[in-house]
Design a protein around this motif. Sequence first.
Motif, PDB file in Angstrom:
ATOM      1  N   ILE A   1       6.149   8.439   5.556  1.00  0.00           N
ATOM      2  CA  ILE A   1       7.371   7.629   5.444  1.00  0.00           C
ATOM      3  C   ILE A   1       7.760   7.105   6.817  1.00  0.00           C
ATOM      4  N   THR A   2       7.728   7.981   7.809  1.00  0.00           N
ATOM      5  CA  THR A   2       8.054   7.578   9.188  1.00  0.00           C
ATOM      6  C   THR A   2       7.109   6.486   9.683  1.00  0.00           C
ATOM      7  N   ASP A   3       5.842   6.609   9.289  1.00  0.00           N
ATOM      8  CA  ASP A   3       4.840   5.630   9.728  1.00  0.00           C
ATOM      9  C   ASP A   3       4.847   4.355   8.888  1.00  0.00           C
ATOM     10  N   LYS A   4       5.751   4.315   7.909  1.00  0.00           N
ATOM     11  CA  LYS A   4       5.980   3.120   7.091  1.00  0.00           C
ATOM     12  C   LYS A   4       4.722   2.621   6.376  1.00  0.00           C
ATOM     13  N   VAL A   5       4.081   3.542   5.674  1.00  0.00           N
ATOM     14  CA  VAL A   5       2.973   3.099   4.820  1.00  0.00           C
ATOM     15  C   VAL A   5       3.553   2.254   3.691  1.00  0.00           C
ATOM     16  N   ASP A   6       2.725   1.400   3.115  1.00  0.00           N
ATOM     17  CA  ASP A   6       3.182   0.538   2.019  1.00  0.00           C
ATOM     18  C   ASP A   6       3.078   1.228   0.671  1.00  0.00           C
ATOM     19  N   VAL A   7       2.136   2.153   0.557  1.00  0.00           N
ATOM     20  CA  VAL A   7       1.911   2.855  -0.703  1.00  0.00           C
ATOM     21  C   VAL A   7       1.288   4.209  -0.396  1.00  0.00           C
ATOM     22  N   LEU A   8       1.549   5.185  -1.272  1.00  0.00           N
ATOM     23  CA  LEU A   8       1.003   6.537  -1.108  1.00  0.00           C
ATOM     24  C   LEU A   8       0.138   6.900  -2.309  1.00  0.00           C
ATOM     25  N   ILE A   9      -1.024   7.457  -2.048  1.00  0.00           N
ATOM     26  CA  ILE A   9      -1.827   8.099  -3.091  1.00  0.00           C
ATOM     27  C   ILE A   9      -1.713   9.599  -2.834  1.00  0.00           C
ATOM     28  N   VAL A  10      -1.162  10.333  -3.800  1.00  0.00           N
ATOM     29  CA  VAL A  10      -0.885  11.759  -3.589  1.00  0.00           C
ATOM     30  C   VAL A  10      -1.505  12.617  -4.681  1.00  0.00           C
ATOM     31  N   ASP A  11      -2.341  13.543  -4.277  1.00  0.00           N
ATOM     32  CA  ASP A  11      -2.830  14.593  -5.167  1.00  0.00           C
ATOM     33  C   ASP A  11      -2.038  15.844  -4.790  1.00  0.00           C
ATOM     34  N   ALA A  12      -1.076  16.194  -5.612  1.00  0.00           N
ATOM     35  CA  ALA A  12      -0.089  17.218  -5.247  1.00  0.00           C
ATOM     36  C   ALA A  12      -0.669  18.632  -5.253  1.00  0.00           C
TER      37      ALA A  12
ATOM     38  N   ASP B   1      12.607   6.025  -2.224  1.00  0.00           N
ATOM     39  CA  ASP B   1      13.860   5.574  -1.602  1.00  0.00           C
ATOM     40  C   ASP B   1      13.600   4.758  -0.337  1.00  0.00           C
ATOM     41  N   ALA B   2      12.463   5.031   0.295  1.00  0.00           N
ATOM     42  CA  ALA B   2      12.097   4.299   1.515  1.00  0.00           C
ATOM     43  C   ALA B   2      11.304   3.033   1.185  1.00  0.00           C
ATOM     44  N   GLY B   3      11.180   2.724  -0.119  1.00  0.00           N
ATOM     45  CA  GLY B   3      10.483   1.512  -0.528  1.00  0.00           C
ATOM     46  C   GLY B   3       8.981   1.654  -0.650  1.00  0.00           C
ATOM     47  N   ILE B   4       8.503   2.905  -0.745  1.00  0.00           N
ATOM     48  CA  ILE B   4       7.065   3.181  -0.820  1.00  0.00           C
ATOM     49  C   ILE B   4       6.690   3.558  -2.256  1.00  0.00           C
ATOM     50  N   LYS B   5       5.781   2.825  -2.855  1.00  0.00           N
ATOM     51  CA  LYS B   5       5.296   3.154  -4.194  1.00  0.00           C
ATOM     52  C   LYS B   5       4.357   4.362  -4.104  1.00  0.00           C
ATOM     53  N   VAL B   6       4.339   5.171  -5.173  1.00  0.00           N
ATOM     54  CA  VAL B   6       3.519   6.379  -5.177  1.00  0.00           C
ATOM     55  C   VAL B   6       2.564   6.380  -6.370  1.00  0.00           C
ATOM     56  N   VAL B   7       1.283   6.577  -6.074  1.00  0.00           N
ATOM     57  CA  VAL B   7       0.256   6.749  -7.106  1.00  0.00           C
ATOM     58  C   VAL B   7      -0.085   8.237  -7.169  1.00  0.00           C
ATOM     59  N   ALA B   8       0.122   8.858  -8.326  1.00  0.00           N
ATOM     60  CA  ALA B   8      -0.249  10.263  -8.506  1.00  0.00           C
ATOM     61  C   ALA B   8      -1.735  10.320  -8.831  1.00  0.00           C
ATOM     62  N   TYR B   9      -2.475  11.077  -8.031  1.00  0.00           N
ATOM     63  CA  TYR B   9      -3.925  11.136  -8.179  1.00  0.00           C
ATOM     64  C   TYR B   9      -4.374  12.498  -8.680  1.00  0.00           C
ATOM     65  N   ASP B  10      -5.109  12.505  -9.768  1.00  0.00           N
ATOM     66  CA  ASP B  10      -5.742  13.696 -10.330  1.00  0.00           C
ATOM     67  C   ASP B  10      -4.757  14.683 -10.947  1.00  0.00           C
ATOM     68  N   ARG B  11      -3.568  14.842 -10.364  1.00  0.00           N
ATOM     69  CA  ARG B  11      -2.533  15.708 -10.930  1.00  0.00           C
ATOM     70  C   ARG B  11      -1.262  14.894 -11.126  1.00  0.00           C
ATOM     71  N   LEU B  12      -0.601  15.120 -12.242  1.00  0.00           N
ATOM     72  CA  LEU B  12       0.578  14.333 -12.591  1.00  0.00           C
ATOM     73  C   LEU B  12       1.798  14.849 -11.834  1.00  0.00           C
ATOM     74  N   ALA B  13       2.026  14.286 -10.667  1.00  0.00           N
ATOM     75  CA  ALA B  13       3.146  14.690  -9.823  1.00  0.00           C
ATOM     76  C   ALA B  13       4.475  14.335 -10.475  1.00  0.00           C
ATOM     77  N   GLU B  14       5.471  15.192 -10.290  1.00  0.00           N
ATOM     78  CA  GLU B  14       6.824  14.893 -10.757  1.00  0.00           C
ATOM     79  C   GLU B  14       7.468  13.867  -9.829  1.00  0.00           C
ATOM     80  N   GLY B  15       8.525  13.240 -10.322  1.00  0.00           N
ATOM     81  CA  GLY B  15       9.241  12.245  -9.531  1.00  0.00           C
ATOM     82  C   GLY B  15       8.927  10.833 -10.013  1.00  0.00           C
ATOM     83  N   PRO B  16       9.566   9.832  -9.407  1.00  0.00           N
ATOM     84  CA  PRO B  16       9.428   8.439  -9.864  1.00  0.00           C
ATOM     85  C   PRO B  16       8.131   7.781  -9.414  1.00  0.00           C
ATOM     86  N   ILE B  17       7.011   8.302  -9.902  1.00  0.00           N
ATOM     87  CA  ILE B  17       5.715   7.726  -9.544  1.00  0.00           C
ATOM     88  C   ILE B  17       5.541   6.372 -10.236  1.00  0.00           C
ATOM     89  N   SER B  18       4.738   5.513  -9.629  1.00  0.00           N
ATOM     90  CA  SER B  18       4.509   4.173 -10.183  1.00  0.00           C
ATOM     91  C   SER B  18       3.216   4.077 -10.969  1.00  0.00           C
TER      92      SER B  18
END
Length: 371
Positions: free
Chosen positions: A103-114, A129-146
Motif C-alpha cells: 500500500i505504501t509503495d502504491k501498487v495498482d493491484v494486489l494478487i494475494v494468496d492468504a 480503501d487505498a484504491g488498490i484492487k485485490v485478486v484472491a489467488y488459490d484461497r478465497l480471502a475474506e474482504g472486498p476482493i475484486s
Amino acid sequence: MNTRMRRAAVAVAAGAMAVSLAACGSAKESGDKADSSKSAAAKGDNIKVGLLLPENKTARYEKFDRPLIEKKIKELTNNKATIQYNNARQDASLQAQQVDTMITDKVDVLIVDAVDAKAIKNSVQKAVDAGIKVVAYDRLAEGPISAYTSFDNEEVGKTQGEALLTALGDKATKSSKIVMINGSVTDPNAAQFKKGAHAALDGKVTIAKEYDTKEWSPDNANSEMETAISAIGAKKIAGVYSANDGMAGGIITALKAAGVSVPVTGQDAELAGVQRIVTGDQYMSVYKPYAPEAEAAAAMAVALAKGESLDSIAKDKVSSGSATDVPSVLVPVQSLTKDNIKDTVIKDGVYTVADICTGKYKSACDKLGLK
C-alpha cells in the motif's frame, strides 16, 4: 403574495435546489469514477503489481506459481509492468505487514494468496480503501476482493476420496478403517477438500481417526499418523487420506516405521510425491495445472489495474463470508497415478523423465516405461 403562495414558492425553490445538489453529487461521483478509469487507462502497460504468496514449505509456490504469474504479467504488459513480490513464510502477521508495504509503495493491484483467509480481511479492506484492487489467488480471502481464481476444491477432495476407494478395491467396506489427515484450519481450501473427501468416503469406509494438520506441516502429519497407528493398530489401517503431498511424505515415513504399506493420497503433484507414486509408496496425487490458474490471476490483475472489465476472463461467480458474486476462474483437476504420469506432468512440461527418474527411482521408472 399570500402565505399559501409563499409556502408553495419556497417548496418549489427547495425542491429545485435539492435536485440541483443531487445532480451535482451524481456528477461528482460520475466524475470520480471517470477520473479513476482515465487514470488507470493513462497508465497503459506501466502498472505496478504486488504479488504475495503464503509459504515456501510447499514446493509449488516458488517453483510454479510465482514464475508463471510473473511471466504472464510481463507478456500482457509488453514487459512494462513492475512486479513486487513477497512470501509470508506461513506467517499471517508478516503477510499483513507485506500488504502494508505494498500500500505504501502504491501498487495498482494486489494478487494475494492468504496465509489465513479470515485474518487477511482487514488488510484487504485497507488496500481497497487505498484504491488498490485485490485478486484472491488459490484461497478465497475474506474482504472486498475484486476477483478470485483457484481450483474446484471440493472436486479435489472428492477426487482424492474416490481414488482411495479405487485403490482399496474389494477392501473398501464399511468396516475398513481409514485415517484422514486434513490440511490447516486457517486455509478455507482445506475445509473444501475435506468436505469433498467425506462426500466420497462417508458410508463406504470407517473414518477411524481424523486430524486437521496445523500449517500443512509434514512433521505434524507424521506425528498424527504415529498417534493414529498407536490408537488403531498398524495392521488394522486400510488406507490414509492425506490432503497434500508434503504431508503424505511425513505420513508414509510413519507407516514405514510401523511396517505398514497402505494406499495414501496426496495433492499438488510435487516432484517428491510423483517419485513416491513411481515407487508405489504413495498411491496418487491431484494434478492441478498451475499455468491456467496463474495466467487467470495475471490476466485479472492486469485488467483491474487498467480499469478494464473482467467479463471476458472470469466466467464463474463465487461468494465468501464477506463478498458475493466475485468474478472467478475455477480450474479443473485430475487424479495422478502411476498410469498417467506421462500424460499429465510430463506431457505438460512440469517435469521431465530425467527430473523424476533419478538414481534410486530409475528401476521403478523403467518398469513403468518412463524412459
